[in-house]
Each structure stands twice: as structure tokens, then as C-alpha cells.
Design a protein around this motif. Structure first.
Motif, PDB file in Angstrom:
ATOM      1  N   PRO A  44       0.810  -1.223   0.000  1.00 11.72           N
ATOM      2  CA  PRO A  44       0.000   0.000   0.000  1.00 11.72           C
ATOM      3  C   PRO A  44       0.848   1.281   0.000  1.00 11.72           C
ATOM      4  O   PRO A  44       1.896   1.338   0.637  1.00 11.72           O
ATOM      5  CB  PRO A  44      -0.792  -0.119   1.316  1.00 11.72           C
ATOM      6  CG  PRO A  44      -0.904  -1.588   1.552  1.00 11.72           C
ATOM      7  CD  PRO A  44       0.390  -2.177   1.041  1.00 11.72           C
ATOM      8  N   LYS A  45       0.351   2.241  -0.742  1.00 14.47           N
ATOM      9  CA  LYS A  45       0.885   3.603  -0.804  1.00 14.47           C
ATOM     10  C   LYS A  45       2.156   3.757  -1.643  1.00 14.47           C
ATOM     11  O   LYS A  45       2.891   4.749  -1.526  1.00 14.47           O
ATOM     12  CB  LYS A  45       1.116   4.201   0.602  1.00 14.47           C
ATOM     13  CG  LYS A  45      -0.044   4.074   1.546  1.00 14.47           C
ATOM     14  CD  LYS A  45      -1.394   4.293   0.922  1.00 14.47           C
ATOM     15  CE  LYS A  45      -1.661   5.736   0.560  1.00 14.47           C
ATOM     16  NZ  LYS A  45      -2.984   5.837  -0.138  1.00 14.47           N
ATOM     17  N   ALA A  46       2.419   2.783  -2.496  1.00 18.09           N
ATOM     18  CA  ALA A  46       3.634   2.828  -3.321  1.00 18.09           C
ATOM     19  C   ALA A  46       3.473   3.690  -4.567  1.00 18.09           C
ATOM     20  O   ALA A  46       4.443   3.920  -5.298  1.00 18.09           O
ATOM     21  CB  ALA A  46       4.019   1.411  -3.732  1.00 18.09           C
ATOM     22  N   THR A  48       0.386   3.122  -6.425  1.00 13.32           N
ATOM     23  CA  THR A  48      -0.452   2.166  -7.164  1.00 13.32           C
ATOM     24  C   THR A  48      -1.406   2.887  -8.114  1.00 13.32           C
ATOM     25  O   THR A  48      -1.499   2.548  -9.303  1.00 13.32           O
ATOM     26  CB  THR A  48      -1.299   1.336  -6.164  1.00 13.32           C
ATOM     27  OG1 THR A  48      -0.537   1.111  -4.986  1.00 13.32           O
ATOM     28  CG2 THR A  48      -1.758   0.033  -6.772  1.00 13.32           C
ATOM     29  N   ARG A 129       8.161   1.634  -3.410  1.00 10.47           N
ATOM     30  CA  ARG A 129       8.444   2.990  -2.874  1.00 10.47           C
ATOM     31  C   ARG A 129       9.251   2.842  -1.597  1.00 10.47           C
ATOM     32  O   ARG A 129       9.007   1.909  -0.812  1.00 10.47           O
ATOM     33  CB  ARG A 129       7.122   3.699  -2.573  1.00 10.47           C
ATOM     34  CG  ARG A 129       7.286   5.150  -2.157  1.00 10.47           C
ATOM     35  CD  ARG A 129       5.937   5.788  -1.853  1.00 10.47           C
ATOM     36  NE  ARG A 129       6.048   7.233  -1.793  1.00 10.47           N
ATOM     37  CZ  ARG A 129       5.044   8.048  -1.525  1.00 10.47           C
ATOM     38  NH1 ARG A 129       3.839   7.563  -1.292  1.00 10.47           N
ATOM     39  NH2 ARG A 129       5.230   9.359  -1.475  1.00 10.47           N
ATOM     40  N   SER A 137       3.001   7.925   4.181  1.00  9.01           N
ATOM     41  CA  SER A 137       1.803   7.956   3.349  1.00  9.01           C
ATOM     42  C   SER A 137       0.736   7.009   3.913  1.00  9.01           C
ATOM     43  O   SER A 137      -0.461   7.340   3.944  1.00  9.01           O
ATOM     44  CB  SER A 137       2.172   7.557   1.916  1.00  9.01           C
ATOM     45  OG  SER A 137       1.059   7.635   1.076  1.00  9.01           O
ATOM     46  N   ILE A 197       8.996   9.803 -10.167  1.00 10.56           N
ATOM     47  CA  ILE A 197       9.077  11.219  -9.823  1.00 10.56           C
ATOM     48  C   ILE A 197      10.195  11.887 -10.629  1.00 10.56           C
ATOM     49  O   ILE A 197      10.021  12.976 -11.174  1.00 10.56           O
ATOM     50  CB  ILE A 197       9.350  11.401  -8.306  1.00 10.56           C
ATOM     51  CG1 ILE A 197       8.117  11.024  -7.480  1.00 10.56           C
ATOM     52  CG2 ILE A 197       9.861  12.806  -7.967  1.00 10.56           C
ATOM     53  CD1 ILE A 197       7.052  12.087  -7.367  1.00 10.56           C
ATOM     54  N   ARG A 228       0.006  13.605 -14.317  1.00  5.83           N
ATOM     55  CA  ARG A 228       0.745  14.544 -13.456  1.00  5.83           C
ATOM     56  C   ARG A 228      -0.006  14.741 -12.143  1.00  5.83           C
ATOM     57  O   ARG A 228      -1.236  14.758 -12.114  1.00  5.83           O
ATOM     58  CB  ARG A 228       0.945  15.881 -14.174  1.00  5.83           C
ATOM     59  CG  ARG A 228       2.052  15.799 -15.206  1.00  5.83           C
ATOM     60  CD  ARG A 228       2.706  17.133 -15.508  1.00  5.83           C
ATOM     61  NE  ARG A 228       1.880  18.285 -15.216  1.00  5.83           N
ATOM     62  CZ  ARG A 228       1.524  19.187 -16.123  1.00  5.83           C
ATOM     63  NH1 ARG A 228       1.884  19.074 -17.379  1.00  5.83           N
ATOM     64  NH2 ARG A 228       0.789  20.217 -15.771  1.00  5.83           N
ATOM     65  N   PHE A 229       0.741  14.869 -11.068  1.00  6.69           N
ATOM     66  CA  PHE A 229       0.131  14.945  -9.735  1.00  6.69           C
ATOM     67  C   PHE A 229      -1.012  15.961  -9.688  1.00  6.69           C
ATOM     68  O   PHE A 229      -2.116  15.647  -9.238  1.00  6.69           O
ATOM     69  CB  PHE A 229       1.201  15.269  -8.676  1.00  6.69           C
ATOM     70  CG  PHE A 229       0.656  15.294  -7.286  1.00  6.69           C
ATOM     71  CD1 PHE A 229       0.487  14.123  -6.555  1.00  6.69           C
ATOM     72  CD2 PHE A 229       0.280  16.488  -6.680  1.00  6.69           C
ATOM     73  CE1 PHE A 229      -0.028  14.127  -5.265  1.00  6.69           C
ATOM     74  CE2 PHE A 229      -0.243  16.513  -5.385  1.00  6.69           C
ATOM     75  CZ  PHE A 229      -0.394  15.327  -4.680  1.00  6.69           C
ATOM     76  N   MET A 232      -4.051  14.748 -11.601  1.00  2.00           N
ATOM     77  CA  MET A 232      -4.765  13.663 -10.912  1.00  2.00           C
ATOM     78  C   MET A 232      -5.484  14.185  -9.668  1.00  2.00           C
ATOM     79  O   MET A 232      -6.576  13.754  -9.332  1.00  2.00           O
ATOM     80  CB  MET A 232      -3.801  12.529 -10.545  1.00  2.00           C
ATOM     81  CG  MET A 232      -3.445  11.646 -11.744  1.00  2.00           C
ATOM     82  SD  MET A 232      -2.370  10.249 -11.340  1.00  2.00           S
ATOM     83  CE  MET A 232      -3.363   9.281 -10.208  1.00  2.00           C
ATOM     84  N   MET A 254      -4.781  12.259  -2.667  1.00  2.00           N
ATOM     85  CA  MET A 254      -3.628  12.809  -3.394  1.00  2.00           C
ATOM     86  C   MET A 254      -3.005  13.829  -2.441  1.00  2.00           C
ATOM     87  O   MET A 254      -3.324  15.010  -2.490  1.00  2.00           O
ATOM     88  CB  MET A 254      -4.095  13.463  -4.700  1.00  2.00           C
ATOM     89  CG  MET A 254      -4.734  12.502  -5.693  1.00  2.00           C
ATOM     90  SD  MET A 254      -3.587  11.314  -6.404  1.00  2.00           S
ATOM     91  CE  MET A 254      -2.449  12.387  -7.245  1.00  2.00           C
TER      92      MET A 254
END
Ligand code: A3P
Length: 293
Positions: A44-46, A48, A129, A137, A197, A228-229, A232, A254
């Protein structure tokens, strides 16, 4: 917001799990994978969702605005093992996916992945990550997600994370398990959050190469812009704003999207203790992470 009782953790075949991800176990284990499926398997939180959306745009981004504005990412890329009261299970959503390939997400460690994925030689993408940013995260996600066990305060959560007492168990075992799986099952592609990144375009090219796709410059631009962050974060179909059990006022899904945010959370003492434990647990692996870029 509707009140939901938080899950509790229990030992499940040696891995800490909760009922949201184990209650549909037999069905999940009997899932029939197809050779053209693509499995996105992560702790989780990688990152995904980032990679799921990249794949979704790559394969289906030109299906038109109807899909783009009405189908949230968790329906486009079902979460295989999830089961929530009065909602379709991830397994059912995956079964019903009308697309080819079917993009399927899981957080299961390799030993829990249904056997048909291996039998069908399904392509698997692992997103990795670094441990410290993953822990931070995950902490914020557990705060905002009513479906997760109560995280407690940061120092409590960090201690539990180090001991593998969080949902999906030990980060160390999980990432090592997947890293080593590639030795016996080569149809795996590894992506690192930190590399994404640093150079999303380069990682996109590697992904296409693994999938046997050649993309035009326009295609690449379309996908890399979409993921892109900031884009999203604004996109209601991928920022999880449609999911009731997430309290985004507490912490947005996010959230920051950075490498090195752990520096804003770890005290010097926590860092030393974490590093010492990490060195011990990761000493017998060639898997290397960057905690800063
Ligand atoms: P942070 O909490 O550090 O911000 P997952 O999808 O595996 O649950 O991972 C969620 C994490 O990935 C969150 O990390 C989220 O902000 C980050 N993320 C999602 N999309 C991203 C993007 N396009 N660029 C950078 N980070 C992204």
C-alpha cells in the motif's frame, strides 16, 4: 459522513490482515485470470493509483469523454481482494470488466496471489516505494480511511509499521518477496516511485517496452500529462473523492506526491531506530531504494 466501525488486525497465514481484504478469500483464490490480464501488485501507498491510471490512459484513454468522466479508477482497475458491505467485491468487478486487457490491482504478497495468475503467465507490474515515505503515506491514509484499523499517533503507527503490524504485514517482507519472485517468474516489471518522480517519461517508455507497445510522441504526451500529480489531484475519477469511507478533509488521498516527505515526520531518534532495523531486515537482498532524489 456515515460512521463505519474500523477493522481490527489479525494474523492471517503469518501476515497481518483485516477482514476487508480477507473476507472474500475463497472467491479471490478461485479467480480465473486470463493470459492478457495485467496485475498491478504493490505494498500500500507505493503509487499504485498513479501506475493504474497510467495504464488505463495508455490502453483506454481514447475511448472517449464518457468513460473519462464517469467511471472512477477503482471500477476501471478493480482491487481484487477488497470486499465491503453492500458493494460489489473487487473480484466481481474484475470478473465483469468488459475491457481487454483487464487491469487488476492487488496489495497481496506473492504467496497469496491466486494461482491462475501464475498458470496464465499474467504480466505483473510491481510498484516499489522507499520504506520511510511509504510509512508516512500509509499513516495519513489510515487516518483518513474508515476502512482501515485505527493508526494511533505517528510514533505508534511507525512502531507498528516496523513490526509489520499493519494491514498487508511487513513492508520489508512484502517488497523482498516480490523482488525475489522475479527470479522464478520473469514476467514481472519493477517500477520505483522515486524513478517515476524523477523522470515519468523514461519510466513510461520502460513500461511500454515491457508491455510490447510502441507509442507515438503524442500518445506519450497525452498519458504523461494526464497522470501529473496536479492533474490527478483535480480529477474526480482518480482522486477517490467519490469514495464515502475516505475523509479527505482529514488528509487528501492525493496528499503530497513527493519523495522525502518522511523528513517532515521522523524525529532523529525515530530515523536512527528505523535505519538500524531496516539494515538488519534488508541485509540479504539486492533490492535498493532511494529515500531522497
Ligand atoms: P503521498 O501520501 O505521499 O502523497 P497508492 O495509490 O499506492 O495508495 O499511493 C498513494 C500515494 O501516491 C500518495 O502519496 C499519492 O499522493 C501518491 N501519488 C498518486 N499519484 C501521484 C502522482 N501522479 N504523482 C506523484 N505521487 C502520486
Amino acid at each position: 459522513m456515515e460512521e463505519i466501525d474500523r477493522d481490527t488486525l489479525f494474523d492471517f497465514h503469518g501476515v497481518s490482515m483485516s477482514k476487508t481484504f480477507t473476507d472474500n478469500w475463497d472467491e479471490v483464490q478461485n479467480f480465473q485470470a486470463r493470459p492478457e490480464d495485467i496485475l498491478i501488485a504493490t505494498y500500500p501507498k507505493a503509487g499504485t493509483t498513479w501506475v493504474c491510471y497510467m495504464l488505463d490512459l495508455l490502453y483506454f484513454g481514447r475511448m472517449g469523454p464518457q468513460r473519462e468522466t464517469s467511471i472512477p479508477i477503482h471500477k476501471r482497475v478493480p482491487f481484487l481482494e477488497i470486499t465491503k458491505p453492500s458493494q460489489p467485491t473487487g473480484k466481481d468487478l474484475a470478473d465483469q470488466l468488459p475491457t481487454t486487457p483487464r487491469l487488476i490491482k492487488t496489495h497481496l504478497p506473492p504467496q497469496f496471489v491466486p494461482k491462475s495468475f501464475w498458470e496464465q503467465n499474467v504480466r505483473i507490474i510491481n510498484v516499489f516505494r522507499n520504506a520511510k515515505d511509504s510509512a508516512v503515506s500509509y499513516y495519513h491514509f489510515c487516518r483518513m480511511s474508515k476502512g482501515m484499523p485505527e493508526p494511533g499517533d505517528w510514533s505508534t503507527f511507525l512502531q507498528n509499521f516496523m513490526e509489520g503490524k499493519v494491514v498487508y504485514g511487513s513492508w520489508h517482507d512484502h517488497v523482498k518477496g516480490w523482488w525475489e519472485k522475479k527470479l522464478t517468474y520473469p514476467n514481472i516489471h519493477h517500477v520505483f516511485y522515486e524513478d517515476l518522480i524523477q523522470d515519468t517519461g523514461r519510466e513510461f517508455d520502460k513500461l511500454c517496452c515491457f508491455l510490447g507497445l510502441s507509442c507515438s510522441a503524442e500518445e506519450k504526451e497525452r498519458v504523461t500529462t494526464g497522470v501529473r500529480f496536479d492533474n490527478m489531484k483535480q480529477n474526480q475519477m482518480v482522486n477517490y473523492s467519490t469514495v464515502q469511507s475516505l475523509n479527505q478533509k482529514l488528509s487528501p488521498f492525493m496528499r503530497k506526491g513527493k519523495v522525502g516527505d518522511w523528513r517532515n515526520h521522523f524525529t532523529v531518534v525515530q530515523e536512527e531506530k528505523f535505519d538500524e532495523d531496516y539494515t538488519r531486515k534488508m541485509k540479504n537482498t539486492t533490492l535498493q531504494f532511494r529515500s531522497d532524489v
